[in-house]
Design a protein around this motif. Sequence first.
Motif, PDB file in Angstrom:
ATOM      1  N   UNK A  40       1.265   3.079  21.974  1.00  0.00           N
ATOM      2  CA  UNK A  40       2.292   3.486  20.995  1.00  0.00           C
ATOM      3  C   UNK A  40       1.701   3.775  19.576  1.00  0.00           C
ATOM      4  N   UNK A  41       1.977   4.739  18.867  1.00  0.00           N
ATOM      5  CA  UNK A  41       1.441   5.395  17.676  1.00  0.00           C
ATOM      6  C   UNK A  41       2.676   4.984  16.755  1.00  0.00           C
ATOM      7  N   UNK A  42       2.780   4.193  16.127  1.00  0.00           N
ATOM      8  CA  UNK A  42       3.693   3.661  15.165  1.00  0.00           C
ATOM      9  C   UNK A  42       3.003   3.313  13.732  1.00  0.00           C
ATOM     10  N   UNK A  43       2.385   4.460  13.105  1.00  0.00           N
ATOM     11  CA  UNK A  43       1.380   3.855  12.050  1.00  0.00           C
ATOM     12  C   UNK A  43       2.638   4.040  10.718  1.00  0.00           C
ATOM     13  N   UNK A  44       3.716   4.240  10.717  1.00  0.00           N
ATOM     14  CA  UNK A  44       4.683   4.240   9.425  1.00  0.00           C
ATOM     15  C   UNK A  44       5.856   3.411  10.016  1.00  0.00           C
ATOM     16  N   UNK A  45       6.476   2.638   9.154  1.00  0.00           N
ATOM     17  CA  UNK A  45       7.557   1.824   9.557  1.00  0.00           C
ATOM     18  C   UNK A  45       8.752   2.531  10.000  1.00  0.00           C
ATOM     19  N   UNK A  62       1.250   0.120  11.051  1.00  0.00           N
ATOM     20  CA  UNK A  62       1.192  -0.055   9.668  1.00  0.00           C
ATOM     21  C   UNK A  62       0.785  -1.413   9.191  1.00  0.00           C
ATOM     22  N   UNK A  63      -0.160  -1.565   7.998  1.00  0.00           N
ATOM     23  CA  UNK A  63      -0.506  -2.758   7.846  1.00  0.00           C
ATOM     24  C   UNK A  63       0.611  -3.786   7.298  1.00  0.00           C
ATOM     25  N   UNK A  79      -4.507   1.655   8.055  1.00  0.00           N
ATOM     26  CA  UNK A  79      -3.900   1.801   6.422  1.00  0.00           C
ATOM     27  C   UNK A  79      -3.660   3.527   6.170  1.00  0.00           C
ATOM     28  N   UNK A  80      -4.344   4.143   7.007  1.00  0.00           N
ATOM     29  CA  UNK A  80      -4.186   5.698   6.760  1.00  0.00           C
ATOM     30  C   UNK A  80      -3.830   6.204   8.294  1.00  0.00           C
TER      31      UNK A  80
END
Length: 370
Positions: A40-45, A62-63, A79-80
């Motif tokens: 799953x791609x959830x790089x942002x809250x 996300x970190x 982080x990015x």
Amino acid sequence: MPLHSIGEIAEALGAEAEGDLALKVSGASEPHSAGPDQLALAMDPRYGDGIAKGRAQAAVVWPGADWRAMGLKAAIFAPRGRLAMAGLTRLMDPGPEIWPGIHPHAVVDPSAVIGEGAHIGPFVVIGRGAQIGARARIASHVSVGEGARIGDDALILQGARIGARVTIGARFICQPGAVIGADGFSFVTPEKSGVEEIRETLGSREEIREQSWTRIHSLGAVWIGDDVEIGANTCIDRGTIRDTVIGRGTKLDNLVHVGHNVQIGEDCLLCGQVGIAGSSRIGNRVVLAGQCGVNDNIFVGDDVICGGATKIFTNAPAGRVLLGYPAVKMESHVEMQKALRRLPRLNARVARLEELLPGGAGTGGAPGES
């Protein structure tokens, strides 16, 4: 599709990971639709809540994300986010299937030089004296003109057309249907044309005369640096005398048109439907958003950024951010649009003031009467 462990993916991304690093996934997915074998791609809250709606066991997050509270067995920290997407998609993209070696239905001129490990698909035509670099991959129905040179590790997809004497660097990517090296659109009239006249007078014409167009042939070619990408159905015209140039690392989207003699610098980004007229020069790291237009024979400086549908008619200084038709500084454009929206209220206010004046509209008198 091959399986990748969480540890392998994290290493490829240069990212930190926690949890069951031996867990394997077959692909990536948006959080709400991810299956148990997908990452799953959830790089942002903002996307964190979607994980509960799917069935993913691992995610890129996300970190600082509390991945255990999300019910995950493993997590990779990005982080990015978009940079992580670049590495992840590169790892998981198998690339197109192209016939290894030279397909029996390809037509390759005996004088052409094909590099070691190249893949040449069916119905490809490679002309006299052309050179194809090592490990280049050329999909079906591509044509490569006489004397063209294509660098190592190129990928040229279905139906692209590479013209005569075009030179292309290493790691070139060309999407289907692109045409590189067609003749430039260049014509002249025996006498001064209407176009030349109105350029000099800014619109006024003494008389309208019949005129016919004489073709100017294109003797130049196209030169493209390393690591350039060309989108589907994009067209790059050859130069009239000198070559049209696309600098190293520049990326062109679909349906971009680059006119004859244009010089484009390094690491530029030209989005869909951008048009650059002949003999213009574009600096390094210039970004032109969708449907931007650049007039002929002007210079756009380094690091210029243009918003969508901007039309550039005059030289643009380095570092300028432009918007509008004609292009102006973005802050000026915003103020102009604010003023435009205020015009109806201003007009109504002026009308009310006129009614208060002696002889104004409110008294039935003509404007200016006393």
